[in-house]
Scaffold this motif. Structure first.
Motif, PDB file in Angstrom:
ATOM      1  N   VAL A 258       0.911  -1.139   0.123  1.00 30.49           N
ATOM      2  CA  VAL A 258       0.068  -0.144  -0.021  1.00 30.49           C
ATOM      3  C   VAL A 258       0.806   1.313  -0.019  1.00 30.49           C
ATOM      4  O   VAL A 258       2.094   1.394   0.775  1.00 30.49           O
ATOM      5  CB  VAL A 258      -0.883  -0.082   1.206  1.00 30.49           C
ATOM      6  N   ALA A 270      -5.547  -4.677   3.801  1.00 29.81           N
ATOM      7  CA  ALA A 270      -5.905  -3.638   3.240  1.00 29.81           C
ATOM      8  C   ALA A 270      -7.050  -4.224   2.283  1.00 29.81           C
ATOM      9  O   ALA A 270      -7.209  -5.176   1.737  1.00 29.81           O
ATOM     10  CB  ALA A 270      -5.052  -2.971   2.315  1.00 29.81           C
ATOM     11  N   LEU A 305      -7.799   0.451   5.750  1.00 26.83           N
ATOM     12  CA  LEU A 305      -6.234  -0.086   6.239  1.00 26.83           C
ATOM     13  C   LEU A 305      -6.298  -0.348   7.671  1.00 26.83           C
ATOM     14  O   LEU A 305      -6.930   0.486   8.272  1.00 26.83           O
ATOM     15  CB  LEU A 305      -5.417   1.083   5.898  1.00 26.83           C
ATOM     16  N   LEU A 330      -3.533   0.116  -3.698  1.00 25.15           N
ATOM     17  CA  LEU A 330      -3.172  -1.145  -3.085  1.00 25.15           C
ATOM     18  C   LEU A 330      -2.978  -2.047  -4.280  1.00 25.15           C
ATOM     19  O   LEU A 330      -3.651  -1.930  -5.286  1.00 25.15           O
ATOM     20  CB  LEU A 330      -4.608  -1.630  -2.580  1.00 25.15           C
TER      21      LEU A 330
END
Length: 384
Positions: A258, A270, A305, A330
């Motif tokens: 990320v 994520a 997240l 992501l």
């Protein structure tokens, strides 16, 4: 030989997804339209009924009417499976295009899915043991994308289907013709018009035979096109889909990364999310008694997240309060043709939550994807 009583097994599940040309017109799949799934698809379509209000001198219910059939609710779970060749669509190609609306192929480089106002429709077909299901007029309402430290990159698709048809398994009795198939007692209850079958070994060259009519009283089904010859008694009649040809390779979640404005973040997990806020038009009367349309409202794009509460992450509180926008990316996959990337180019954060156990403190923050003034650009999914 008469059929024995078989039970459906989860491992027998086979699933196909094909984009429709016309909403609600079933797109019969090819072998290459197969997708591997992590759970049996569900698309329940319970009927709606209205009780009679006639006054009678009785406490018994005087009857009920069958209403127009509401849309089915779809749930489909799978792993992301990029093709392995950059610029070639992944296994979940149709689902991604139908979730976002726009697809761009950059030959030899990438396949990009971006938001569009109109949402395409698709047909979802699957085999569940002894019964085959055919869902037409499907639209993606929700998309979930997530990875953590274990397993693979997960995808989840929810949505609605205009109609869900089925074809089970029965056997013929004497006096069938090439177009009118006579079934064992109760056999016609296992089939619906609009589904596809094979009769014995005949499958119409891999295209199946369309059921054009079902007569429950006489236990017959009519099919098109005609068979090459009338079947004898005790021939198995069952739903039909092609033998699947699967593609792509799963993405291991441990490769996930990320970034925020290009800077790497250390995370535990994520996820990305998209909600098209589907609504069904069940007010118009239609000749087939199904909903006339399924349409999306203002979409919500976002994500979440989950991280250990590192010192620098305290800044998330300030970013949330001041509506600071940043590019969240992501990404997972280790080689060209096997990577998937989820982007929120103008993401804002909601106020984070803190939690933990007896040792570690954690921080979780929800992301909201917003568009630029150009609109239709709050999210992008790329396979590269």
């Amino acid at each position: 030989m008469a059929l024995t009583n078989h039970k459906a097994l989860v491992k027998e599940t086979e699933v196909f997804v094909k984009k429709e040309t016309t909403f609600g017109a079933l797109a019969f799949p090819a072998a290459t339209d197969a997708v591997r799934v992590t759970a049996v698809p569900t698309a329940p379509q319970p009927g709606s009924f209205t009780d009679s209000e006639e006054l009678v001198n009785s406490r018994s219910k005087p009857g009920r009417a069958r209403d127009q059939t509401p849309a089915a609710n779809i749930d489909l779970k799978l792993y992301s499976r990029p093709s392995g060749a950059a610029g070639t669509a992944p296994q979940e190609d149709v689902l991604m295009e139908c979730a976002l609306g726009k697809k761009t192929v950059n030959a030899g480089v990438s396949v990009v899915y971006e938001p569009a106002i109109a949402l395409p429709s698709f047909s979802l077909c699957w085999k569940e043991g002894h019964t085959w299901f055919f869902a037409a007029g499907c639209k993606v309402g929700s998309l979930a994308f997530d990875f953590a430290a274990k397993g693979y990159v997960n995808l989840g698709f929810g949505g609605m289907a205009q109609k869900v048809l089925f074809a089970g398994t029965s056997e013929t009795v004497a006096a069938s013709t090439t177009e009118l198939i006579k079934l064992a007692a109760g056999g016609a209850l296992l089939f619906m018009a609009g589904a596809y079958v094979q009769v014995g070994s005949e499958d119409n060259g891999g295209a199946g035979y369309l059921i054009t009519a079902v007569d429950v009283g006489n236990d017959t089904i009519s099919i098109s096109p005609a068979l090459s010859s009338a079947p004898a008694a005790d021939v198995v009649v069952k739903g039909f889909l092609p033998t699947p040809s699967w593609s792509g390779t799963k993405v291991e979640a441990r490769t996930g990364t990320v970034t925020l404005d290009g800077a790497s973040l250390t995370i535990m997990s994520a996820s990305g999310s998209l909600d098209n806020k589907l609504t069904q038009d069940d007010a118009e009367l239609t000749s087939d008694h199904y909903v006339s349309d399924i349409e999306g409202d203002v979409r919500d794009a976002g994500g979440k997240l989950s991280c250990r509460f590192r010192r620098e992450f305290a800044g998330f509180f300030s970013r949330a309060r001041n509506q600071v926008q940043g590019a969240i990316v992501l990404q997972a996959g280790a080689s060209a043709g096997s990577q998937v990337k989820w982007e929120l180019p103008q993401a804002e954060m909601n106020t984070p939550d803190l939690s933990g156990d007896s040792v570690w403190r954690d921080i979780a923050v929800e992301l909201v994807g917003l568009p630029t003034s150009a609109m239709e650009d709050e999210i992008k999914v790329t396979y590269l």
